[in-house]
Design an enzyme around this catalytic site. Structure first.
Site, PDB file in Angstrom:
ATOM      1  N   SER A 214       5.897 -31.912  39.303  1.00 37.56           N
ATOM      2  CA  SER A 214       5.312 -31.022  40.319  1.00 37.56           C
ATOM      3  C   SER A 214       4.714 -31.742  41.507  1.00 37.56           C
ATOM      4  CB  SER A 214       4.231 -30.142  39.688  1.00 37.56           C
ATOM      5  OG  SER A 214       4.808 -29.207  38.817  1.00 37.56           O
TER       6      SER A 214
ATOM      7  N   LYS B 189       6.338 -31.143  44.708  1.00 36.72           N
ATOM      8  CA  LYS B 189       6.066 -29.950  45.512  1.00 36.72           C
ATOM      9  C   LYS B 189       5.362 -30.300  46.827  1.00 36.72           C
ATOM     10  CE  LYS B 189       5.665 -27.136  41.278  1.00 36.72           C
ATOM     11  NZ  LYS B 189       4.718 -26.511  40.311  1.00 36.72           N
TER      12      LYS B 189
ATOM     13  N   TYR C   3      15.813 -27.224  42.621  1.00 36.99           N
ATOM     14  CA  TYR C   3      14.416 -27.403  42.198  1.00 36.99           C
ATOM     15  C   TYR C   3      14.298 -28.371  41.023  1.00 36.99           C
ATOM     16  CZ  TYR C   3       9.847 -26.073  40.249  1.00 36.99           C
ATOM     17  OH  TYR C   3       8.578 -26.095  39.755  1.00 36.99           O
TER      18      TYR C   3
ATOM     19  N   TYR D  71      -3.443 -26.307  39.423  1.00 34.37           N
ATOM     20  CA  TYR D  71      -3.314 -25.016  38.755  1.00 34.37           C
ATOM     21  C   TYR D  71      -4.687 -24.410  38.491  1.00 34.37           C
ATOM     22  CZ  TYR D  71       1.068 -27.423  38.149  1.00 34.37           C
ATOM     23  OH  TYR D  71       2.204 -28.140  38.383  1.00 34.37           O
TER      24      TYR D  71
ATOM     25  N   VAL E  54       3.535 -32.557  35.450  1.00 34.66           N
ATOM     26  CA  VAL E  54       3.541 -32.471  34.002  1.00 34.66           C
ATOM     27  C   VAL E  54       4.085 -33.760  33.359  1.00 34.66           C
ATOM     28  CG1 VAL E  54       5.822 -31.463  33.642  1.00 34.66           C
ATOM     29  CG2 VAL E  54       3.929 -30.729  32.208  1.00 34.66           C
TER      30      VAL E  54
END
Lengths: 304, 304, 304, 304
Positions: free
Chosen positions: B65, B68, B192, B240, B258
């Site tokens: 992630s 991102k 992705y 998050y 992760v």
């Protein structure tokens, strides 16, 4: 800096007064609903000791949820980190008065700046002393920070808030039912409503915010580490479900109130107060948010 | 600063290696599940141009992630602010892969760092070019930022992710059903999954993060205003439903993956990368988070 | 009874055809969107063996979710009560295609009549045989119940459904991610889309519903106890978030489909089918619901 | 029928008394918590005029939420269908005291049998007369239905309920804030707590339920159409989030109370009351539910 800053404030005041859309005054209590819409104030207390302002900076207004910053500082000073067993410090992703999250998370409010979390914070302060003393202590904290003993609680606003505060009564009773309120809902809310009814001018609020600025000469009421943590919570949670947007557009830790005030901190440099009673759709001051964005851009103030 | 910083990294490495609880390696895809748990790396690229590290800083890991951040920078560069019509920038208050918020808010993800928002961001990049070119462009962005052409995409990880990505397929199909996906779910997700499978060492990641540092000599890939905005989103949404906690404890904009990596930015001063594959309950690197907290404290690095 | 019943059907047909508001044809797949709006049919198969009808009772339509009743009967016949470990039997309080409840309850759909629950039911049928055989068995079940071998699956509708079924793909992938789908999402959905594409006339559907009537001479495909239980689920869950309203207004167990059909059972007495393709806001046939209410009142048919 | 019925009741009483798990007595108010666990009663008032019972059928218990059936009948009698503008009639899919649905649906409770909906129903009754008269009228309704003037309200239970009813205070204040409470929360709740504190024996409750049986000789307090509608709401909503299960297992309209009572109706044939204070996980009487299932099976009583 002083000339540039004073000029920036004057410019912002002039520009924003030309706005055609001033937002909507909060209508949920009569005392706020009758505040005239077309008012705007901005004030900055700098780390160098200066106080600058423009607009209606000597007009008092109800600080409402901005009081949650002072109450949180006080509660942490008394109870320390054990407060975090009763309230989280995560953004909620919900409106300021939502009860949904509370049910899903069994009575632990997401953070101390949504109403449920602020009620728990006030309840924690009351664990150490009765309401009258608690309010006196909070007022002393604010007055000391602002170095101004004339700051007061508007009893008419508190009374109006009590008689129209059914959603807060719902939250407090729900917290009690979940075992996360130590005092009777009426008692904690009575204190909470008075806390929200503290009245200040923009100049007073800018001065009161100095305890979070972390610079020599500023009032030292809490530790440096706690200042940072309070600012972190202000940045992530200070504007309810528009907190991300405020961080994105302004880039400063801030806390808004439904009375139209916003307090923002430039760590090490300044405390900023703006006020304009018209709110946007998220319940934050419409012109106040715009003023913060302009000032941060003009002064190149951002934590990022 | 260099000696003090190098010493801090060595101390943190030594202290954390003594940990008894290293968290749990992510198990949702086999390729990540088989990464040995007891690994730790920390690296800092300073604004002065130095690169410091300790631990397993030359071991590659899947950035997941953290990609991102790069994808968002790229998408904003191509589409500008119109991206914000498709994805919000508010903390979600939910887990990284929640679909609940998406249903309540009719297919507009809360922010670009939860999975749904990142899928929309990747989909936006694909509006301008086909998958192969889009991935090439993203890889070029990352390699340029890190000044290292050896950074690559691990196809085995991407394939593993695809074959176990049912929850992401659920999100993408839901977005499509809401009219917020321009390409077929398979196509956007294919891109992705490859984006998430970018592999780097901690040293490479620290170098790649320099494009957000805003200092002379740093790679200048995006505007100063956009740096600030990306950092704001990282601070409010980068971890998050533990974003508030990271802001509270570390006080820096950061983004976790992760795979156990975390990238954090000290505006104007440094880019920090940590890696340890064991995760805590929120899905963020356990030792990595602790390392960030210790380093920020040791170097007095905080935006607040 | 026969004369009175036939008259009631003719009256209802005449009255409803005078309606000015026929609702809206379902638009989510092209094959349903092009069905002409101004059609209405009603048919009753009585326990005495009669078949009565009025309106367009020989026009075929897509039974869509009404197929869930037959699939559930088949799945229970094969798997027995172990099906209830995978799906509940409580009203959901949500729309037919909601994914929210699924996330909160970790992949166990509330009941077999919302889409997620129906997908699990079909998946359970597939545990015993491959898709082609499963569909053949389901069709045999329906044809036996209706005593009519001309009932068929409309492949064009199934194909249309597949190419526009992103929300169902979201549900199936989510179920898979939760461990509550045994087959690949594509495989289960392929079967599910064909099941929904069964085509019948109102007369055929009324006949097919006789297996739930519990009277001598009716086709006996399931036990008496299971008939009652199926009817119970139809009453509490058969009309999505308008199930309570249907029970309140009609007082009979029923199941609606987005193609505009409704099947209702008068235990021991009759099976009723109505069809009109225009839907109300809850996604149930507008005139169909009104026809059921009028017929139940005219014949004094209610389980209560 | 009478011999067979009497035997069935005796058998059920004997069998259930051998249970090893009697559930848990409700603990949320002290007055209920101190009721001895090992008690069981069952009583049936038949359409033919007989009254049959077994077990502790002359022991009084608090009917609690069963009172919602009588209050709803009374409110509909006074206000007619305009009540449905304030409360829905759909199953909620939520626990009896959930506030989540209320926030999502802006203060309109899903149905009159969850607490929020019952509070609105009581509030509607209060629109027509003051609390004391409203309670007197409700008690008259119940006494007339049961043909027994000794039925009374237990003031100690009402007082206990008030002092521990924080969750209900939360609901009432929330309703008020949404504009869906006409009286002050304290006033409506005061009435509501007294209504819930009506005390009856199983024999009295079975008799009181006869107004819903729809047979000659039964007390005729409401129209036939309204009986059906009340039964429909009982079937779909009478056991909170276990309503579907009760319909599935028992197949009769019923309403449970946290005091351990359940009232069920066999339309045209009988009114059944069971009582055992131990509750299951859904808050319904554990042995009571089992007794209903056994009796329905033994007598072949089901609406389906």
């Amino acid at each position: 800096m002083s000339d540039r800053l004073q000029q920036a404030l004057a410019d912002i005041d002039a520009e924003l007064r030309a706005s055609t859309d001033w937002g909507q005054v909060a209508t949920y209590i009569p005392e706020l609903a009758r505040v005239p819409l077309h008012q705007f104030a901005i004030a900055v207390a700098s780390a160098e000791g200066g106080l600058y302002s423009a607009g209606d900076a000597d007009t008092g207004f109800s600080i409402q949820s901005i009081s949650k910053v002072f109450a949180l500082a006080l509660a942490l000073g008394r109870s320390g980190d054990q407060l975090w067993a009763r309230v989280g410090r995560e953004p909620s992703g919900s409106a300021f008065n939502s009860i949904v999250q509370l049910e899903y998370e069994r009575g632990i409010p997401r953070n101390p700046f949504i109403n449920a979390g602020a009620i728990v914070t006030t309840d924690e302060i009351l664990a150490h002393r009765p309401p009258r003393e608690a309010l006196a202590e909070l007022l002393t904290f604010v007055r000391t920070a602002a170095d101004d003993d004339t700051i007061f609680i508007n009893d008419a606003v508190a009374a109006s808030e009590r008689s129209h505060g059914h959603r807060n009564f719902a939250l407090a009773n729900f917290l009690y039912a979940c075992g996360n309120l130590k005092n009777a809902p009426e008692l904690t809310l009575g204190t909470y409503f008075h806390q929200c009814a503290i009245e200040m001018t923009a100049r007073q609020l800018a001065l009161a915010g100095r305890f979070l600025v972390a610079a020599p000469g500023m009032p030292r009421l809490i530790s440096r580490a706690r200042m940072r943590r309070l600012c972190a919570i202000m940045l992530t949670c200070g504007h309810y479900d528009a907190s991300g947007d405020f961080a994105f557009r302004v880039g400063l830790p801030g806390k808004s109130g439904v009375g139209g005030g916003i307090l923002a901190i430039v760590p090490g440099r300044a405390s900023i107060a703006v006020w304009s009673p018209g709110l946007n759709a998220n319940g934050n001051s419409k012109l106040g948010t715009e003023a913060m964005e302009r000032l941060a851009a003009a002064m190149d103030w951002s934590v990022f």
